[in-house]
Design a protein around this motif. Structure first.
Motif, PDB file in Angstrom:
ATOM      1  N   UNK A 145       0.850  -1.198   0.000  1.00 52.41           N
ATOM      2  CA  UNK A 145       0.000   0.000   0.000  1.00 52.41           C
ATOM      3  C   UNK A 145       0.886   1.249   0.000  1.00 52.41           C
ATOM      4  N   UNK A 146       1.519   1.529  -1.123  1.00 53.57           N
ATOM      5  CA  UNK A 146       2.358   2.730  -1.150  1.00 53.57           C
ATOM      6  C   UNK A 146       1.507   3.962  -1.430  1.00 53.57           C
ATOM      7  N   UNK A 147       2.128   5.136  -1.288  1.00 49.05           N
ATOM      8  CA  UNK A 147       1.383   6.396  -1.392  1.00 49.05           C
ATOM      9  C   UNK A 147       0.773   6.585  -2.775  1.00 49.05           C
ATOM     10  N   UNK A 148       1.484   6.173  -3.813  1.00 48.98           N
ATOM     11  CA  UNK A 148       0.990   6.383  -5.185  1.00 48.98           C
ATOM     12  C   UNK A 148      -0.269   5.581  -5.460  1.00 48.98           C
ATOM     13  N   UNK A 149      -0.270   4.313  -5.070  1.00 50.67           N
ATOM     14  CA  UNK A 149      -1.440   3.486  -5.351  1.00 50.67           C
ATOM     15  C   UNK A 149      -2.619   3.916  -4.484  1.00 50.67           C
ATOM     16  N   UNK A 150      -2.359   4.336  -3.251  1.00 44.69           N
ATOM     17  CA  UNK A 150      -3.441   4.818  -2.393  1.00 44.69           C
ATOM     18  C   UNK A 150      -4.057   6.091  -2.973  1.00 44.69           C
ATOM     19  N   UNK A 151      -3.221   6.935  -3.562  1.00 41.33           N
ATOM     20  CA  UNK A 151      -3.725   8.150  -4.203  1.00 41.33           C
ATOM     21  C   UNK A 151      -4.589   7.797  -5.419  1.00 41.33           C
ATOM     22  N   UNK A 152      -4.124   6.837  -6.220  1.00 42.82           N
ATOM     23  CA  UNK A 152      -4.885   6.406  -7.405  1.00 42.82           C
ATOM     24  C   UNK A 152      -6.222   5.803  -6.999  1.00 42.82           C
ATOM     25  N   UNK A 153      -6.235   5.055  -5.922  1.00 36.95           N
ATOM     26  CA  UNK A 153      -7.477   4.457  -5.421  1.00 36.95           C
ATOM     27  C   UNK A 153      -8.444   5.551  -4.990  1.00 36.95           C
ATOM     28  N   UNK A 154      -7.928   6.568  -4.320  1.00 37.65           N
ATOM     29  CA  UNK A 154      -8.780   7.663  -3.854  1.00 37.65           C
ATOM     30  C   UNK A 154      -9.395   8.414  -5.025  1.00 37.65           C
ATOM     31  N   UNK A 155      -8.598   8.656  -6.061  1.00 40.62           N
ATOM     32  CA  UNK A 155      -9.099   9.359  -7.242  1.00 40.62           C
ATOM     33  C   UNK A 155     -10.192   8.546  -7.924  1.00 40.62           C
ATOM     34  N   UNK A 156      -9.936   7.246  -8.107  1.00 42.11           N
ATOM     35  CA  UNK A 156     -10.924   6.400  -8.762  1.00 42.11           C
ATOM     36  C   UNK A 156     -12.177   6.256  -7.915  1.00 42.11           C
ATOM     37  N   UNK A 157     -12.025   6.206  -6.629  1.00 39.61           N
ATOM     38  CA  UNK A 157     -13.168   6.103  -5.726  1.00 39.61           C
ATOM     39  C   UNK A 157     -14.093   7.305  -5.892  1.00 39.61           C
ATOM     40  N   UNK A 158     -13.505   8.480  -6.084  1.00 38.83           N
ATOM     41  CA  UNK A 158     -14.308   9.691  -6.282  1.00 38.83           C
ATOM     42  C   UNK A 158     -14.992   9.695  -7.643  1.00 38.83           C
ATOM     43  N   UNK A 159     -14.362   9.067  -8.637  1.00 36.84           N
ATOM     44  CA  UNK A 159     -14.948   9.001  -9.971  1.00 36.84           C
ATOM     45  C   UNK A 159     -16.148   8.063 -10.029  1.00 36.84           C
ATOM     46  N   UNK A 160     -16.124   7.025  -9.207  1.00 35.26           N
ATOM     47  CA  UNK A 160     -17.137   5.974  -9.299  1.00 35.26           C
ATOM     48  C   UNK A 160     -18.545   6.514  -9.114  1.00 35.26           C
ATOM     49  N   UNK A 161     -18.682   7.497  -8.238  1.00 33.67           N
ATOM     50  CA  UNK A 161     -20.023   7.989  -7.902  1.00 33.67           C
ATOM     51  C   UNK A 161     -20.719   8.639  -9.096  1.00 33.67           C
ATOM     52  N   UNK A 162     -19.930   9.226  -9.998  1.00 35.65           N
ATOM     53  CA  UNK A 162     -20.534   9.945 -11.125  1.00 35.65           C
ATOM     54  C   UNK A 162     -20.353   9.218 -12.457  1.00 35.65           C
ATOM     55  N   UNK A 163     -19.747   8.031 -12.432  1.00 33.45           N
ATOM     56  CA  UNK A 163     -19.467   7.325 -13.687  1.00 33.45           C
ATOM     57  C   UNK A 163     -20.762   6.829 -14.344  1.00 33.45           C
ATOM     58  N   UNK A 164     -20.866   7.078 -15.639  1.00 36.22           N
ATOM     59  CA  UNK A 164     -21.975   6.552 -16.433  1.00 36.22           C
ATOM     60  C   UNK A 164     -21.417   5.972 -17.720  1.00 36.22           C
ATOM     61  N   UNK A 165     -21.765   4.737 -17.990  1.00 37.57           N
ATOM     62  CA  UNK A 165     -21.258   4.087 -19.190  1.00 37.57           C
ATOM     63  C   UNK A 165     -21.935   4.640 -20.438  1.00 37.57           C
ATOM     64  N   UNK A 166     -21.179   4.666 -21.544  1.00 40.40           N
ATOM     65  CA  UNK A 166     -21.738   5.055 -22.836  1.00 40.40           C
ATOM     66  C   UNK A 166     -22.285   3.847 -23.588  1.00 40.40           C
ATOM     67  N   UNK A 167     -22.099   2.676 -23.011  1.00 42.69           N
ATOM     68  CA  UNK A 167     -22.576   1.448 -23.646  1.00 42.69           C
ATOM     69  C   UNK A 167     -24.057   1.272 -23.333  1.00 42.69           C
ATOM     70  N   UNK A 168     -24.901   1.461 -24.307  1.00 47.41           N
ATOM     71  CA  UNK A 168     -26.343   1.391 -24.113  1.00 47.41           C
ATOM     72  C   UNK A 168     -26.900   0.094 -24.704  1.00 47.41           C
ATOM     73  N   UNK A 169     -27.682  -0.619 -23.923  1.00 46.03           N
ATOM     74  CA  UNK A 169     -28.303  -1.857 -24.380  1.00 46.03           C
ATOM     75  C   UNK A 169     -29.495  -2.150 -23.473  1.00 46.03           C
ATOM     76  N   UNK A 170     -30.323  -3.077 -23.889  1.00 47.11           N
ATOM     77  CA  UNK A 170     -31.457  -3.472 -23.057  1.00 47.11           C
ATOM     78  C   UNK A 170     -31.761  -4.943 -23.290  1.00 47.11           C
ATOM     79  N   UNK A 171     -32.457  -5.548 -22.362  1.00 45.29           N
ATOM     80  CA  UNK A 171     -32.855  -6.946 -22.501  1.00 45.29           C
ATOM     81  C   UNK A 171     -33.752  -7.127 -23.720  1.00 45.29           C
ATOM     82  N   UNK A 172     -34.623  -6.147 -23.958  1.00 41.68           N
ATOM     83  CA  UNK A 172     -35.579  -6.256 -25.057  1.00 41.68           C
ATOM     84  C   UNK A 172     -34.887  -6.315 -26.421  1.00 41.68           C
ATOM     85  N   UNK A 173     -33.674  -5.756 -26.498  1.00 42.29           N
ATOM     86  CA  UNK A 173     -32.935  -5.793 -27.770  1.00 42.29           C
ATOM     87  C   UNK A 173     -32.682  -7.223 -28.226  1.00 42.29           C
TER      88      UNK A 173
END
Length: 348
Positions: A298-326
């Motif tokens: 658990x070095x400082x760089x990877x912990x920083x990267x984890x923190x950044x990605x953790x903040x991104x997760x809340x607002x992430x929306x995929x551009x891949x659109x599909x549905x079961x009905x397709x």
């Protein structure tokens, strides 16, 4: 068994694949002469899961941010021999200019020669077998029964030689490097016993995602891939329906196999289960748990990267659109067919 469809590009695909396979075989033979002394793989990490389960995301995050790990990029799978990489080094700038977006829609799966990729592609290049090969070609076949289809999937994916081939090419990939190997694949779920025989100290992460999401996502991805490779849109409706029915049956078999592994006492302490929702909704806590399981620093760089990605997760929306009905699927049907897997997705 006769193929129900004629592909205009199939012959060319097979020729190119045979040439690549022959080149890989020949240059690996040269390695036995010129590069005999290699580092042994220690504590390799295997990330395994059904297609569209988040394995690519986890694999690339670990490759990019855990500096003591090394995965395999796409060009390294094309050139797994040390000899081949030395010979082909002048060509690498040319590969950087090649786009693969016509084959893989980057909104669904970003692909280029210099991104970490699934080891299924390495198996496909070398042997024209494995889960991906089955999806590309075996999924077009008409099977006499569900049992025949399942035997076909297992025959394509369950081979000891695949794991020993991965050992060999990953040894090349860490040649003169102190890094640990991180492998990501779909087929390896059928080869857990061989993995543990070849690598008794292996760390195995199994990613599990709701089939309500993975099944239509896989079908959407493959519809795009098959449109590029095999003129999918020009096939008749019965042939398209057969293709999707076979993908559905393959997914159902894959999840049943996962369920059997999770229920087997022999593997209880050998598989580390991570759900897609854990990665999505509790990334920091889940990633730290994965790192502890894999014995990563658990070095400082990877912990920083984890923190950044953790903040991104809340607002992430995929551009891949599909549905079961397709794909003429319903939530009721999937929940009924895959009911056995939900206790693992939602443990009490």
């Amino acid at each position: 068994m006769n193929h129900p469809i004629k592909f205009s590009k199939l012959a060319l695909t097979k020729i190119i694949r045979s040439l690549i396979s022959g080149f890989i075989f020949f240059t690996l033979l040269l390695d036995r002469i010129f590069f005999r002394n290699k580092r042994q793989i220690e504590k390799p990490i295997f990330i395994i899961g059904h297609l569209r389960s988040g394995t690519t995301f986890l694999h690339r995050f670990m490759c990019d941010n855990c500096m003591d790990l090394k995965g395999m990029m796409l060009f390294e799978m094309l050139l797994p021999a040390i000899t081949a990489r030395k010979i082909s080094k002048p060509l690498l700038p040319f590969l950087k200019r090649i786009s693969l977006d016509k084959v893989y829609d980057p909104k669904i799966h970003e692909t280029n020669f210099f991104l970490p990729e699934t080891d299924d592609i390495a198996i496909h290049f070398r042997y024209a077998e494995g889960i991906l090969s089955w999806v590309y070609f075996g999924s077009w076949q008409k099977y006499a029964s569900t049992e025949d289809l399942e035997k076909s999937v297992r025959s394509a994916a369950e081979k000891d030689k695949f794991i020993y081939y991965l050992r060999r090419i990953h040894e090349n990939n860490i040649y003169q490097s102190p890094k640990r190997v991180v492998s990501k694949s779909f087929f390896s779920i059928f080869n857990i016993r061989t993995i543990l025989e070849a690598f008794p100290d292996a760390k195995i992460i199994v990613l599990l995602r709701d089939p309500l999401e993975t099944v239509p996502s896989l079908m959407s991805l493959e519809r795009n891939v098959q449109a590029s490779l095999h003129n999918f849109d020009q096939q008749d409706e019965d042939t398209k329906a057969l293709f999707f029915e076979n993908l559905y049956a393959m997914s159902l078999f894959y999840y049943k196999y996962l369920d059997n592994l999770f229920s087997d006492e022999k593997f209880k302490d050998k598989l580390h289960l991570v759900t897609y929702n854990e990665l999505k909704n509790n990334f920091k806590r889940t990633m730290l748990r994965i790192m502890d399981y894999c014995e990563l620093e658990r070095n400082a760089d990877v912990l920083h990267a984890i923190e950044i990605q953790n903040n991104k997760q809340a607002t992430y929306k995929t551009e891949h659109k599909y549905s079961l009905e397709d794909f003429n699927l319903s939530q009721k049907q999937l929940r009924q067919d895959f009911d056995f897997i939900y206790p693992w997705l939602n443990p009490l």
